[in-house]
Motif scaffolding. Structure first.
Motif, PDB file in Angstrom:
ATOM      1  N   ALA A  19      -6.345  50.639 106.638  1.00  0.00           N
ATOM      2  CA  ALA A  19      -6.118  51.509 107.798  1.00  0.00           C
ATOM      3  C   ALA A  19      -5.666  50.696 109.001  1.00  0.00           C
ATOM      4  O   ALA A  19      -4.715  51.073 109.695  1.00  0.00           O
ATOM      5  CB  ALA A  19      -7.384  52.299 108.124  1.00  0.00           C
ATOM      6  N   LYS A  20      -6.322  49.581 109.242  1.00  0.00           N
ATOM      7  CA  LYS A  20      -5.955  48.753 110.393  1.00  0.00           C
ATOM      8  C   LYS A  20      -4.551  48.161 110.205  1.00  0.00           C
ATOM      9  O   LYS A  20      -3.753  48.139 111.138  1.00  0.00           O
ATOM     10  CB  LYS A  20      -6.976  47.647 110.609  1.00  0.00           C
ATOM     11  CG  LYS A  20      -6.722  46.858 111.861  1.00  0.00           C
ATOM     12  CD  LYS A  20      -7.883  45.975 112.227  1.00  0.00           C
ATOM     13  CE  LYS A  20      -7.596  45.325 113.573  1.00  0.00           C
ATOM     14  NZ  LYS A  20      -8.743  44.670 114.108  1.00  0.00           N
ATOM     15  N   LEU A  23      -2.000  51.474 110.078  1.00  0.00           N
ATOM     16  CA  LEU A  23      -2.025  52.458 111.152  1.00  0.00           C
ATOM     17  C   LEU A  23      -2.422  51.865 112.504  1.00  0.00           C
ATOM     18  O   LEU A  23      -2.515  52.585 113.483  1.00  0.00           O
ATOM     19  CB  LEU A  23      -2.974  53.604 110.777  1.00  0.00           C
ATOM     20  CG  LEU A  23      -2.599  54.341 109.495  1.00  0.00           C
ATOM     21  CD1 LEU A  23      -3.709  55.286 109.075  1.00  0.00           C
ATOM     22  CD2 LEU A  23      -1.285  55.088 109.671  1.00  0.00           C
ATOM     23  N   GLU A  26      -8.657  51.157 112.435  1.00  0.00           N
ATOM     24  CA  GLU A  26      -9.420  51.950 111.477  1.00  0.00           C
ATOM     25  C   GLU A  26     -10.153  53.090 112.173  1.00  0.00           C
ATOM     26  O   GLU A  26     -10.720  53.956 111.533  1.00  0.00           O
ATOM     27  CB  GLU A  26     -10.402  51.075 110.680  1.00  0.00           C
ATOM     28  CG  GLU A  26     -11.502  50.457 111.490  1.00  0.00           C
ATOM     29  CD  GLU A  26     -11.109  49.164 112.203  1.00  0.00           C
ATOM     30  OE1 GLU A  26     -12.036  48.472 112.665  1.00  0.00           O
ATOM     31  OE2 GLU A  26      -9.935  48.831 112.315  1.00  0.00           O
ATOM     32  N   ASN A  30      -8.196  57.538 111.834  1.00  0.00           N
ATOM     33  CA  ASN A  30      -7.257  56.996 110.852  1.00  0.00           C
ATOM     34  C   ASN A  30      -7.887  56.821 109.478  1.00  0.00           C
ATOM     35  O   ASN A  30      -7.263  57.103 108.459  1.00  0.00           O
ATOM     36  CB  ASN A  30      -6.679  55.671 111.330  1.00  0.00           C
ATOM     37  CG  ASN A  30      -5.740  55.847 112.497  1.00  0.00           C
ATOM     38  OD1 ASN A  30      -5.255  56.941 112.763  1.00  0.00           O
ATOM     39  ND2 ASN A  30      -5.478  54.782 113.216  1.00  0.00           N
ATOM     40  N   ALA A  33      -8.163  60.151 107.921  1.00  0.00           N
ATOM     41  CA  ALA A  33      -6.849  60.650 107.508  1.00  0.00           C
ATOM     42  C   ALA A  33      -6.426  60.032 106.169  1.00  0.00           C
ATOM     43  O   ALA A  33      -5.858  60.719 105.319  1.00  0.00           O
ATOM     44  CB  ALA A  33      -5.811  60.351 108.585  1.00  0.00           C
ATOM     45  N   ILE A  59       0.586  59.639 111.433  1.00  0.00           N
ATOM     46  CA  ILE A  59      -0.416  60.079 112.396  1.00  0.00           C
ATOM     47  C   ILE A  59       0.315  60.476 113.666  1.00  0.00           C
ATOM     48  O   ILE A  59       0.936  59.643 114.325  1.00  0.00           O
ATOM     49  CB  ILE A  59      -1.440  58.960 112.693  1.00  0.00           C
ATOM     50  CG1 ILE A  59      -2.075  58.461 111.401  1.00  0.00           C
ATOM     51  CG2 ILE A  59      -2.481  59.414 113.686  1.00  0.00           C
ATOM     52  CD1 ILE A  59      -2.909  59.464 110.654  1.00  0.00           C
ATOM     53  N   ARG A  61      -0.305  61.394 117.046  1.00  0.00           N
ATOM     54  CA  ARG A  61      -1.255  61.437 118.161  1.00  0.00           C
ATOM     55  C   ARG A  61      -0.648  60.737 119.355  1.00  0.00           C
ATOM     56  O   ARG A  61       0.026  59.726 119.227  1.00  0.00           O
ATOM     57  CB  ARG A  61      -2.556  60.726 117.805  1.00  0.00           C
ATOM     58  CG  ARG A  61      -3.362  61.435 116.783  1.00  0.00           C
ATOM     59  CD  ARG A  61      -4.763  60.829 116.729  1.00  0.00           C
ATOM     60  NE  ARG A  61      -5.405  61.313 115.537  1.00  0.00           N
ATOM     61  CZ  ARG A  61      -5.607  60.599 114.445  1.00  0.00           C
ATOM     62  NH1 ARG A  61      -5.242  59.352 114.410  1.00  0.00           N
ATOM     63  NH2 ARG A  61      -6.183  61.120 113.406  1.00  0.00           N
TER      64      ARG A  61
END
Length: 73
Positions: A19-20, A23, A26, A30, A33, A59, A61
């Protein structure tokens, strides 16, 4: 859900690390998701199974902008 990209899991990858890397963080939903986009993924435990192809959702946002604070006022 819009699929932004996919990622093939490498040996000993963890979901928070993915995730990190993919995206930017984390946090902020995220991790959740990624779990939603990849049903059953959480059941596998801490480390992801090598070779699995993860769906990495786009994502949408707006970044959170915090107000400026002057500590000397």
């Amino acid at each position: 859900m819009t699929i932004a990209q996919t990622r093939t899991v490498q040996e000993e990858d963890r979901l928070d690390v993915v995730a990190k890397a993919m995206l930017g963080t984390e946090g902020g939903g995220n991790l959740e998701a990624l779990l939603k986009a990849n049903p059953g993924l959480a059941a596998g435990g801490l480390f992801l199974p090598a070779g699995r192809v993860l769906i990495v959702p786009a994502i949408d946002r707006e970044p959170t902008v915090l107000p400026s604070i002057n500590p000397w006022e």
